[in-house]
Design a protein around this motif. Sequence first.
Motif, PDB file in Angstrom:
ATOM      1  N   PRO A   1     -28.910 -37.496   5.861  1.00 44.31           N
ATOM      2  CA  PRO A   1     -29.499 -38.687   6.472  1.00 44.31           C
ATOM      3  C   PRO A   1     -30.799 -38.407   7.211  1.00 44.31           C
ATOM      4  O   PRO A   1     -31.577 -39.317   7.458  1.00 44.31           O
ATOM      5  CB  PRO A   1     -28.397 -39.169   7.437  1.00 44.31           C
ATOM      6  CG  PRO A   1     -27.569 -37.957   7.717  1.00 44.31           C
ATOM      7  CD  PRO A   1     -27.608 -37.149   6.459  1.00 44.31           C
ATOM      8  N   LYS A   2     -31.057 -37.149   7.557  1.00 49.92           N
ATOM      9  CA  LYS A   2     -32.277 -36.823   8.292  1.00 49.92           C
ATOM     10  C   LYS A   2     -33.490 -36.703   7.371  1.00 49.92           C
ATOM     11  O   LYS A   2     -34.539 -37.275   7.628  1.00 49.92           O
ATOM     12  CB  LYS A   2     -32.083 -35.527   9.097  1.00 49.92           C
ATOM     13  CG  LYS A   2     -31.082 -35.669  10.243  1.00 49.92           C
ATOM     14  CD  LYS A   2     -30.981 -34.389  11.032  1.00 49.92           C
ATOM     15  CE  LYS A   2     -30.011 -34.518  12.201  1.00 49.92           C
ATOM     16  NZ  LYS A   2     -30.487 -35.477  13.213  1.00 49.92           N
ATOM     17  N   THR A   3     -33.367 -35.946   6.275  1.00 50.14           N
ATOM     18  CA  THR A   3     -34.499 -35.820   5.350  1.00 50.14           C
ATOM     19  C   THR A   3     -34.582 -37.013   4.402  1.00 50.14           C
ATOM     20  O   THR A   3     -35.649 -37.355   3.916  1.00 50.14           O
ATOM     21  CB  THR A   3     -34.385 -34.550   4.488  1.00 50.14           C
ATOM     22  OG1 THR A   3     -33.200 -34.639   3.683  1.00 50.14           O
ATOM     23  CG2 THR A   3     -34.335 -33.297   5.354  1.00 50.14           C
ATOM     24  N   GLY A   4     -33.432 -37.623   4.106  1.00 47.77           N
ATOM     25  CA  GLY A   4     -33.372 -38.648   3.077  1.00 47.77           C
ATOM     26  C   GLY A   4     -33.197 -38.068   1.687  1.00 47.77           C
ATOM     27  O   GLY A   4     -33.059 -38.800   0.714  1.00 47.77           O
ATOM     28  N   GLY A   5     -33.193 -36.728   1.589  1.00 51.12           N
ATOM     29  CA  GLY A   5     -32.985 -36.046   0.324  1.00 51.12           C
ATOM     30  C   GLY A   5     -31.615 -35.393   0.284  1.00 51.12           C
ATOM     31  O   GLY A   5     -30.753 -35.658   1.125  1.00 51.12           O
ATOM     32  N   PRO A   6     -31.384 -34.520  -0.697  1.00 46.69           N
ATOM     33  CA  PRO A   6     -30.073 -33.892  -0.820  1.00 46.69           C
ATOM     34  C   PRO A   6     -29.853 -32.780   0.201  1.00 46.69           C
ATOM     35  O   PRO A   6     -30.799 -32.184   0.715  1.00 46.69           O
ATOM     36  CB  PRO A   6     -30.109 -33.303  -2.233  1.00 46.69           C
ATOM     37  CG  PRO A   6     -31.556 -33.001  -2.463  1.00 46.69           C
ATOM     38  CD  PRO A   6     -32.294 -34.121  -1.782  1.00 46.69           C
ATOM     39  N   VAL A   7     -28.599 -32.502   0.481  1.00 52.23           N
ATOM     40  CA  VAL A   7     -28.214 -31.314   1.242  1.00 52.23           C
ATOM     41  C   VAL A   7     -28.213 -30.132   0.278  1.00 52.23           C
ATOM     42  O   VAL A   7     -27.604 -30.201  -0.794  1.00 52.23           O
ATOM     43  CB  VAL A   7     -26.819 -31.489   1.868  1.00 52.23           C
ATOM     44  CG1 VAL A   7     -26.310 -30.173   2.457  1.00 52.23           C
ATOM     45  CG2 VAL A   7     -26.856 -32.564   2.944  1.00 52.23           C
ATOM     46  N   VAL A   8     -28.923 -29.051   0.642  1.00 47.45           N
ATOM     47  CA  VAL A   8     -28.991 -27.862  -0.216  1.00 47.45           C
ATOM     48  C   VAL A   8     -28.727 -26.608   0.601  1.00 47.45           C
ATOM     49  O   VAL A   8     -28.884 -26.606   1.831  1.00 47.45           O
ATOM     50  CB  VAL A   8     -30.358 -27.725  -0.929  1.00 47.45           C
ATOM     51  CG1 VAL A   8     -30.591 -28.880  -1.879  1.00 47.45           C
ATOM     52  CG2 VAL A   8     -31.490 -27.611   0.090  1.00 47.45           C
ATOM     53  N   ASP A   9     -28.332 -25.537  -0.094  1.00 49.68           N
ATOM     54  CA  ASP A   9     -28.231 -24.243   0.564  1.00 49.68           C
ATOM     55  C   ASP A   9     -29.494 -23.450   0.295  1.00 49.68           C
ATOM     56  O   ASP A   9     -30.450 -23.956  -0.308  1.00 49.68           O
ATOM     57  CB  ASP A   9     -26.961 -23.501   0.143  1.00 49.68           C
ATOM     58  CG  ASP A   9     -27.006 -22.996  -1.305  1.00 49.68           C
ATOM     59  OD1 ASP A   9     -28.016 -23.210  -2.003  1.00 49.68           O
ATOM     60  OD2 ASP A   9     -25.997 -22.388  -1.733  1.00 49.68           O
ATOM     61  N   ASN A  10     -29.520 -22.202   0.745  1.00 52.05           N
ATOM     62  CA  ASN A  10     -30.744 -21.417   0.628  1.00 52.05           C
ATOM     63  C   ASN A  10     -31.055 -20.989  -0.802  1.00 52.05           C
ATOM     64  O   ASN A  10     -32.115 -20.416  -1.063  1.00 52.05           O
ATOM     65  CB  ASN A  10     -30.707 -20.191   1.546  1.00 52.05           C
ATOM     66  CG  ASN A  10     -29.411 -19.424   1.495  1.00 52.05           C
ATOM     67  OD1 ASN A  10     -28.329 -19.987   1.648  1.00 52.05           O
ATOM     68  ND2 ASN A  10     -29.493 -18.120   1.300  1.00 52.05           N
ATOM     69  N   PHE A  11     -30.173 -21.304  -1.756  1.00 52.30           N
ATOM     70  CA  PHE A  11     -30.463 -21.064  -3.158  1.00 52.30           C
ATOM     71  C   PHE A  11     -30.933 -22.334  -3.865  1.00 52.30           C
ATOM     72  O   PHE A  11     -31.206 -22.308  -5.062  1.00 52.30           O
ATOM     73  CB  PHE A  11     -29.229 -20.499  -3.863  1.00 52.30           C
ATOM     74  CG  PHE A  11     -28.863 -19.123  -3.383  1.00 52.30           C
ATOM     75  CD1 PHE A  11     -29.500 -17.998  -3.882  1.00 52.30           C
ATOM     76  CD2 PHE A  11     -27.907 -18.959  -2.401  1.00 52.30           C
ATOM     77  CE1 PHE A  11     -29.184 -16.733  -3.419  1.00 52.30           C
ATOM     78  CE2 PHE A  11     -27.588 -17.692  -1.931  1.00 52.30           C
ATOM     79  CZ  PHE A  11     -28.226 -16.572  -2.434  1.00 52.30           C
TER      80      PHE A  11
END
Length: 402
Positions: free
Chosen positions: A263-273
Amino acid sequence: MTLPQETDILVIGAGPAGLAAATILAKTARVLVVDREATAGGIPRHCGHYPFGMREFHRLMKGPDYARALVERAVQAGVTIATRVNVVQLEPGPLVTVTSDAGLSEIRAKIVLIATGVRESSRAQRLIGGEKPGGIIPTGALQGLVYLEGRRPFRRPVILGTELVSFSAIMTCLHAGIRPVAMIEPNAEATARWPAALYPRLKGIPLHLSTSIRAIEGRERVERVIVDGPTGMQAIETDGVIVTGKFRPEATLFDGSHLEKDPKTGGPVVDNFGRCSDPAYFAAGNLLRPVETAGWSWSEGVAVARSIEAGLTGKLPAPATQPVTLKGDALSWVVPQRISVPSDGAHQRFQLRVNRKVKGRISARVGGVEYASLSIDTRPERRISLPLPPTAQPVEIVLEAK
Protein backbone atom coordinates in the motif's frame (compact mmCIF):
# COMPACT_ATOMS: atom_id res chain seq x y z
CA MET A 1 1.16 -13.18 -34.56
CA THR A 2 -0.20 -16.31 -32.89
CA LEU A 3 0.71 -16.30 -29.21
CA PRO A 4 2.34 -19.47 -27.88
CA GLN A 5 0.48 -21.35 -25.15
CA GLU A 6 3.71 -22.06 -23.28
CA THR A 7 7.10 -20.41 -22.81
CA ASP A 8 9.96 -20.55 -20.32
CA ILE A 9 9.85 -16.86 -19.41
CA LEU A 10 6.93 -14.50 -19.93
CA VAL A 11 7.76 -10.79 -19.57
CA ILE A 12 4.84 -8.38 -19.20
CA GLY A 13 5.95 -4.93 -20.36
CA ALA A 14 8.31 -3.98 -23.20
CA GLY A 15 10.01 -1.00 -21.56
CA PRO A 16 13.67 -0.73 -20.49
CA ALA A 17 13.38 -3.13 -17.52
CA GLY A 18 11.43 -5.81 -19.36
CA LEU A 19 13.57 -5.69 -22.50
CA ALA A 20 16.81 -5.71 -20.52
CA ALA A 21 15.76 -8.81 -18.60
CA ALA A 22 14.43 -10.54 -21.71
CA THR A 23 17.70 -9.96 -23.58
CA ILE A 24 19.72 -11.59 -20.80
CA LEU A 25 17.34 -14.53 -20.34
CA ALA A 26 17.04 -15.32 -24.06
CA LYS A 27 20.58 -16.71 -23.99
CA THR A 28 19.38 -19.80 -22.13
CA ALA A 29 15.56 -19.84 -22.28
CA ARG A 30 12.53 -19.21 -24.49
CA VAL A 31 11.39 -15.67 -23.76
CA LEU A 32 8.12 -14.03 -24.78
CA VAL A 33 7.54 -10.32 -24.12
CA VAL A 34 4.00 -8.95 -24.34
CA ASP A 35 2.98 -5.31 -24.30
CA ARG A 36 -0.39 -3.59 -24.67
CA GLU A 37 1.04 -0.80 -26.84
CA ALA A 38 1.31 -1.09 -30.62
CA THR A 39 5.08 -0.55 -30.50
CA ALA A 40 7.61 -1.91 -28.01
CA GLY A 41 10.07 0.35 -26.18
CA GLY A 42 8.13 1.84 -23.29
CA ILE A 43 8.00 5.47 -22.22
CA PRO A 44 11.32 6.46 -23.89
CA ARG A 45 9.57 6.16 -27.28
CA HIS A 46 7.74 9.37 -26.37
CA CYS A 47 10.80 11.32 -25.20
CA GLY A 48 12.40 13.00 -28.20
CA HIS A 49 15.28 14.46 -26.23
CA TYR A 50 18.52 13.50 -24.46
CA PRO A 51 19.91 11.97 -22.26
CA PHE A 52 19.34 8.24 -22.68
CA GLY A 53 21.64 5.31 -23.30
CA MET A 54 24.90 6.07 -21.49
CA ARG A 55 25.02 2.99 -19.26
CA GLU A 56 23.33 0.73 -21.83
CA PHE A 57 25.03 1.79 -25.08
CA HIS A 58 27.77 4.11 -23.79
CA ARG A 59 26.57 7.07 -25.83
CA LEU A 60 23.98 9.81 -25.56
CA MET A 61 20.75 9.03 -27.35
CA LYS A 62 17.30 10.52 -27.74
CA GLY A 63 14.44 8.51 -26.27
CA PRO A 64 13.01 7.02 -29.51
CA ASP A 65 16.48 5.96 -30.73
CA TYR A 66 17.20 4.41 -27.34
CA ALA A 67 13.88 2.51 -27.34
CA ARG A 68 14.51 1.15 -30.85
CA ALA A 69 18.01 0.05 -29.86
CA LEU A 70 16.66 -1.86 -26.84
CA VAL A 71 14.09 -3.61 -29.04
CA GLU A 72 16.67 -4.48 -31.71
CA ARG A 73 19.07 -5.87 -29.12
CA ALA A 74 16.31 -8.04 -27.63
CA VAL A 75 15.18 -9.37 -31.02
CA GLN A 76 18.77 -10.16 -32.01
CA ALA A 77 19.13 -12.12 -28.76
CA GLY A 78 16.16 -14.29 -29.77
CA VAL A 79 13.36 -12.63 -27.77
CA THR A 80 9.84 -12.88 -29.21
CA ILE A 81 7.91 -9.61 -28.76
CA ALA A 82 4.13 -9.46 -29.14
CA THR A 83 2.44 -6.04 -29.06
CA ARG A 84 -1.24 -5.11 -28.70
CA VAL A 85 -1.57 -7.80 -26.05
CA ASN A 86 -3.47 -6.98 -22.86
CA VAL A 87 -2.91 -9.08 -19.75
CA VAL A 88 -6.16 -9.50 -17.85
CA GLN A 89 -5.41 -12.06 -15.14
CA LEU A 90 -2.51 -13.49 -13.16
CA GLU A 91 -2.93 -16.90 -11.55
CA PRO A 92 -0.76 -19.45 -9.72
CA GLY A 93 1.08 -21.81 -11.98
CA PRO A 94 2.12 -19.34 -13.25
CA LEU A 95 -0.78 -18.93 -15.68
CA VAL A 96 -1.52 -15.63 -17.41
CA THR A 97 -4.71 -14.78 -19.30
CA VAL A 98 -4.38 -12.31 -22.18
CA THR A 99 -6.45 -10.71 -24.90
CA SER A 100 -5.17 -9.88 -28.36
CA ASP A 101 -6.44 -9.58 -31.93
CA ALA A 102 -6.81 -13.38 -31.82
CA GLY A 103 -9.12 -13.19 -28.80
CA LEU A 104 -8.79 -14.55 -25.27
CA SER A 105 -5.99 -17.02 -24.53
CA GLU A 106 -3.80 -18.38 -21.75
CA ILE A 107 -0.02 -18.56 -21.50
CA ARG A 108 1.80 -20.91 -19.14
CA ALA A 109 5.38 -20.16 -18.14
CA LYS A 110 8.02 -21.31 -15.71
CA ILE A 111 8.62 -17.72 -14.56
CA VAL A 112 6.69 -14.48 -15.15
CA LEU A 113 8.42 -11.10 -14.91
CA ILE A 114 6.13 -8.10 -14.55
CA ALA A 115 7.61 -4.78 -15.69
CA THR A 116 4.62 -2.57 -16.45
CA GLY A 117 6.16 0.73 -15.29
CA VAL A 118 4.35 3.79 -13.95
CA ARG A 119 1.76 6.40 -14.83
CA GLU A 120 1.30 9.99 -13.71
CA SER A 121 -1.41 10.99 -11.26
CA SER A 122 -4.44 12.54 -12.92
CA ARG A 123 -6.18 15.82 -12.22
CA ALA A 124 -8.90 13.93 -10.33
CA GLN A 125 -6.34 12.15 -8.14
CA ARG A 126 -4.88 15.56 -7.26
CA LEU A 127 -8.33 16.90 -6.33
CA ILE A 128 -8.15 19.91 -8.67
CA GLY A 129 -11.59 21.48 -8.99
CA GLY A 130 -13.31 23.52 -11.69
CA GLU A 131 -14.80 22.66 -15.05
CA LYS A 132 -13.81 19.81 -17.36
CA PRO A 133 -12.66 21.33 -20.65
CA GLY A 134 -10.32 19.72 -23.17
CA GLY A 135 -6.59 20.40 -23.03
CA ILE A 136 -5.66 18.81 -19.67
CA ILE A 137 -3.10 16.04 -20.23
CA PRO A 138 -0.19 14.28 -18.47
CA THR A 139 3.37 14.47 -19.77
CA GLY A 140 3.20 11.04 -21.39
CA ALA A 141 0.18 12.03 -23.49
CA LEU A 142 1.88 15.30 -24.46
CA GLN A 143 5.00 13.43 -25.60
CA GLY A 144 2.94 10.94 -27.56
CA LEU A 145 1.01 13.69 -29.35
CA VAL A 146 4.14 15.68 -30.16
CA TYR A 147 6.74 13.02 -30.97
CA LEU A 148 4.59 10.15 -32.25
CA GLU A 149 1.75 12.02 -33.97
CA GLY A 150 3.36 15.37 -34.81
CA ARG A 151 0.52 17.31 -33.17
CA ARG A 152 0.48 20.50 -31.12
CA PRO A 153 -2.34 20.13 -28.53
CA PHE A 154 -2.13 23.75 -27.31
CA ARG A 155 0.06 26.85 -27.60
CA ARG A 156 0.23 28.45 -24.13
CA PRO A 157 -0.13 25.79 -21.41
CA VAL A 158 0.55 25.84 -17.69
CA ILE A 159 2.78 23.07 -16.30
CA LEU A 160 1.90 21.64 -12.88
CA GLY A 161 4.88 20.14 -11.03
CA THR A 162 8.67 20.43 -10.83
CA GLU A 163 9.85 16.82 -10.93
CA LEU A 164 12.37 15.81 -13.59
CA VAL A 165 9.52 14.84 -15.89
CA SER A 166 8.17 18.38 -15.58
CA PHE A 167 11.30 19.75 -17.20
CA SER A 168 10.99 17.07 -19.86
CA ALA A 169 7.54 18.55 -20.55
CA ILE A 170 9.18 21.93 -21.15
CA MET A 171 11.59 20.37 -23.66
CA THR A 172 8.72 18.67 -25.45
CA CYS A 173 6.76 21.93 -25.61
CA LEU A 174 9.67 23.91 -27.00
CA HIS A 175 10.34 21.19 -29.58
CA ALA A 176 6.78 21.64 -30.86
CA GLY A 177 6.78 25.45 -30.79
CA ILE A 178 4.62 25.54 -27.66
CA ARG A 179 5.41 28.30 -25.14
CA PRO A 180 4.37 27.48 -21.55
CA VAL A 181 3.11 30.55 -19.69
CA ALA A 182 3.82 29.29 -16.15
CA MET A 183 5.17 26.43 -14.07
CA ILE A 184 3.29 25.77 -10.82
CA GLU A 185 4.76 24.06 -7.74
CA PRO A 186 2.80 23.68 -4.46
CA ASN A 187 5.99 23.32 -2.38
CA ALA A 188 8.37 26.13 -1.45
CA GLU A 189 11.19 24.65 -3.57
CA ALA A 190 11.40 22.73 -6.81
CA THR A 191 11.33 18.95 -6.37
CA ALA A 192 14.09 18.21 -8.89
CA ARG A 193 17.65 18.91 -7.83
CA TRP A 194 19.37 22.19 -8.55
CA PRO A 195 20.12 23.43 -11.21
CA ALA A 196 16.96 22.01 -12.82
CA ALA A 197 14.92 24.86 -11.31
CA LEU A 198 16.95 27.33 -13.35
CA TYR A 199 15.72 25.83 -16.61
CA PRO A 200 12.24 27.42 -16.76
CA ARG A 201 13.72 30.83 -15.94
CA LEU A 202 16.35 30.43 -18.66
CA LYS A 203 13.50 29.74 -21.08
CA GLY A 204 11.47 32.70 -19.87
CA ILE A 205 8.82 30.62 -18.09
CA PRO A 206 7.69 32.06 -14.71
CA LEU A 207 8.09 29.53 -11.88
CA HIS A 208 5.44 29.97 -9.16
CA LEU A 209 6.52 28.26 -5.92
CA SER A 210 4.25 27.71 -2.88
CA THR A 211 1.38 27.89 -5.36
CA SER A 212 -1.53 25.52 -5.99
CA ILE A 213 -4.04 25.25 -8.81
CA ARG A 214 -7.46 25.68 -7.22
CA ALA A 215 -9.59 25.44 -10.35
CA ILE A 216 -9.41 24.97 -14.10
CA GLU A 217 -11.91 27.00 -16.10
CA GLY A 218 -13.16 26.81 -19.67
CA ARG A 219 -15.99 25.38 -21.72
CA GLU A 220 -14.75 23.32 -24.65
CA ARG A 221 -11.08 24.15 -24.02
CA VAL A 222 -9.06 25.39 -21.06
CA GLU A 223 -9.25 29.18 -20.83
CA ARG A 224 -7.64 29.94 -17.48
CA VAL A 225 -6.47 28.44 -14.20
CA ILE A 226 -7.10 29.90 -10.77
CA VAL A 227 -4.02 29.64 -8.58
CA ASP A 228 -3.44 30.38 -4.91
CA GLY A 229 0.05 31.55 -4.00
CA PRO A 230 2.03 33.87 -1.73
CA THR A 231 0.23 36.94 -3.12
CA GLY A 232 -3.22 35.35 -2.93
CA MET A 233 -5.61 34.12 -5.63
CA GLN A 234 -5.05 35.04 -9.26
CA ALA A 235 -6.10 33.90 -12.72
CA ILE A 236 -3.60 32.81 -15.38
CA GLU A 237 -4.88 32.88 -18.95
CA THR A 238 -3.89 29.64 -20.68
CA ASP A 239 -5.14 27.12 -23.23
CA GLY A 240 -3.93 23.92 -21.57
CA VAL A 241 -2.66 22.26 -18.41
CA ILE A 242 0.13 19.68 -18.35
CA VAL A 243 -0.23 17.61 -15.16
CA THR A 244 3.23 16.19 -14.49
CA GLY A 245 4.75 13.72 -12.06
CA LYS A 246 3.38 12.22 -8.86
CA PHE A 247 3.89 8.84 -10.46
CA ARG A 248 2.06 5.68 -9.44
CA PRO A 249 3.12 2.14 -10.36
CA GLU A 250 1.01 0.63 -13.13
CA ALA A 251 -0.03 -2.23 -10.83
CA THR A 252 -3.70 -2.74 -11.69
CA LEU A 253 -2.85 -6.34 -12.64
CA PHE A 254 -2.27 -7.05 -8.96
CA ASP A 255 -5.77 -5.96 -7.98
CA GLY A 256 -7.83 -9.12 -7.57
CA SER A 257 -4.80 -11.36 -8.12
CA HIS A 258 -3.15 -13.66 -5.57
CA LEU A 259 -0.04 -11.42 -5.47
CA GLU A 260 0.60 -9.11 -2.52
CA LYS A 261 0.56 -5.38 -3.20
CA ASP A 262 2.38 -2.81 -1.04
CA PRO A 263 0.00 0.00 0.00
CA LYS A 264 2.95 2.37 0.42
CA THR A 265 4.60 2.07 -3.01
CA GLY A 266 1.42 1.06 -4.84
CA GLY A 267 3.46 -1.70 -6.49
CA PRO A 268 4.15 -5.32 -5.57
CA VAL A 269 5.85 -6.57 -2.43
CA VAL A 270 9.22 -8.08 -3.45
CA ASP A 271 12.25 -9.59 -1.76
CA ASN A 272 15.86 -8.73 -2.51
CA PHE A 273 15.83 -11.13 -5.48
CA GLY A 274 12.87 -9.34 -7.07
CA ARG A 275 10.42 -12.15 -6.23
CA CYS A 276 6.79 -11.35 -5.55
CA SER A 277 4.70 -13.08 -2.87
CA ASP A 278 4.32 -15.96 -5.34
CA PRO A 279 7.97 -16.82 -6.12
CA ALA A 280 7.09 -17.83 -9.69
CA TYR A 281 6.42 -14.13 -10.32
CA PHE A 282 9.16 -11.48 -10.34
CA ALA A 283 8.92 -7.69 -10.77
CA ALA A 284 11.35 -5.03 -11.96
CA GLY A 285 11.55 -1.41 -13.03
CA ASN A 286 9.29 1.45 -12.07
CA LEU A 287 6.45 -0.92 -11.25
CA LEU A 288 8.29 -1.31 -7.94
CA ARG A 289 8.18 2.33 -6.98
CA PRO A 290 7.64 5.77 -8.43
CA VAL A 291 9.97 6.67 -10.05
CA GLU A 292 13.49 6.13 -11.41
CA THR A 293 15.22 6.83 -14.72
CA ALA A 294 15.11 4.57 -17.77
CA GLY A 295 18.75 3.68 -17.16
CA TRP A 296 18.07 2.68 -13.57
CA SER A 297 15.13 0.54 -14.69
CA TRP A 298 17.30 -1.10 -17.35
CA SER A 299 19.95 -1.96 -14.75
CA GLU A 300 17.28 -3.37 -12.47
CA GLY A 301 15.95 -5.52 -15.31
CA VAL A 302 19.45 -6.95 -15.85
CA ALA A 303 19.84 -7.66 -12.12
CA VAL A 304 16.45 -9.36 -11.78
CA ALA A 305 17.24 -11.45 -14.87
CA ARG A 306 20.27 -12.83 -13.00
CA SER A 307 17.97 -13.80 -10.13
CA ILE A 308 15.57 -15.48 -12.55
CA GLU A 309 18.46 -17.42 -14.11
CA ALA A 310 19.39 -18.66 -10.64
CA GLY A 311 15.76 -19.55 -9.97
CA LEU A 312 15.51 -21.63 -13.14
CA THR A 313 18.46 -23.73 -12.00
CA GLY A 314 17.28 -24.06 -8.38
CA LYS A 315 20.01 -21.81 -6.97
CA LEU A 316 17.83 -19.22 -5.20
CA PRO A 317 17.29 -19.46 -1.43
CA ALA A 318 13.82 -20.02 -0.02
CA PRO A 319 11.41 -17.08 -0.43
CA ALA A 320 11.71 -14.25 2.06
CA THR A 321 9.83 -14.21 5.32
CA GLN A 322 11.72 -11.44 7.11
CA PRO A 323 9.83 -8.12 6.90
CA VAL A 324 11.15 -4.56 6.67
CA THR A 325 9.32 -1.95 8.75
CA LEU A 326 9.53 1.84 8.66
CA LYS A 327 9.49 4.17 11.66
CA GLY A 328 9.10 7.91 11.14
CA ASP A 329 6.10 9.59 9.54
CA ALA A 330 8.27 11.26 6.89
CA LEU A 331 9.31 7.89 5.45
CA SER A 332 7.14 7.11 2.46
CA TRP A 333 8.19 3.62 1.31
CA VAL A 334 10.99 1.06 1.01
CA VAL A 335 11.99 -1.53 -1.62
CA PRO A 336 12.58 -4.45 -1.15
CA GLN A 337 9.98 -5.09 1.55
CA ARG A 338 11.20 -8.62 2.43
CA ILE A 339 14.69 -10.04 3.02
CA SER A 340 15.85 -13.52 2.04
CA VAL A 341 19.22 -14.99 2.92
CA PRO A 342 21.66 -12.24 1.87
CA SER A 343 23.62 -13.01 -1.27
CA ASP A 344 24.09 -11.48 -4.69
CA GLY A 345 20.42 -10.63 -5.13
CA ALA A 346 18.90 -8.19 -7.60
CA HIS A 347 18.67 -5.52 -4.89
CA GLN A 348 21.92 -4.89 -3.07
CA ARG A 349 20.57 -1.92 -1.12
CA PHE A 350 17.28 -0.61 0.23
CA GLN A 351 15.68 2.16 -1.83
CA LEU A 352 13.68 4.70 0.17
CA ARG A 353 11.82 7.98 -0.27
CA VAL A 354 10.40 10.62 2.03
CA ASN A 355 7.01 12.31 1.67
CA ARG A 356 8.15 15.85 2.51
CA LYS A 357 11.30 17.92 2.77
CA VAL A 358 13.19 16.59 5.75
CA LYS A 359 16.58 16.84 7.44
CA GLY A 360 17.76 14.28 9.95
CA ARG A 361 19.31 10.87 10.39
CA ILE A 362 18.12 7.57 8.97
CA SER A 363 19.31 4.24 10.34
CA ALA A 364 18.79 0.54 9.64
CA ARG A 365 18.58 -1.84 12.60
CA VAL A 366 18.45 -5.59 13.17
CA GLY A 367 17.26 -6.74 16.60
CA GLY A 368 17.46 -3.14 17.80
CA VAL A 369 21.15 -2.90 16.86
CA GLU A 370 22.09 -0.34 14.23
CA TYR A 371 24.18 -1.65 11.34
CA ALA A 372 23.99 1.33 8.95
CA SER A 373 23.06 5.01 9.10
CA LEU A 374 22.97 8.12 6.94
CA SER A 375 22.49 11.85 7.50
CA ILE A 376 19.93 13.23 5.07
CA ASP A 377 18.72 16.61 3.88
CA THR A 378 16.30 15.69 1.14
CA ARG A 379 12.94 16.16 -0.58
CA PRO A 380 10.30 13.85 -2.05
CA GLU A 381 11.22 11.92 -5.20
CA ARG A 382 14.93 11.91 -4.32
CA ARG A 383 16.69 8.58 -3.98
CA ILE A 384 17.86 7.42 -0.54
CA SER A 385 19.64 4.09 -0.11
CA LEU A 386 20.94 1.96 2.75
CA PRO A 387 22.74 -1.42 2.65
CA LEU A 388 20.82 -4.64 3.21
CA PRO A 389 21.37 -6.37 6.55
CA PRO A 390 24.29 -8.79 7.05
CA THR A 391 21.85 -11.57 8.03
CA ALA A 392 18.30 -12.43 7.02
CA GLN A 393 16.44 -11.01 10.01
CA PRO A 394 13.58 -8.50 10.38
CA VAL A 395 14.86 -5.00 9.63
CA GLU A 396 13.66 -1.72 11.12
CA ILE A 397 14.46 1.52 9.30
CA VAL A 398 14.14 4.59 11.49
CA LEU A 399 14.10 8.25 10.49
CA GLU A 400 14.85 10.78 13.24
CA ALA A 401 13.92 14.19 11.80
CA LYS A 402 15.45 17.38 13.15
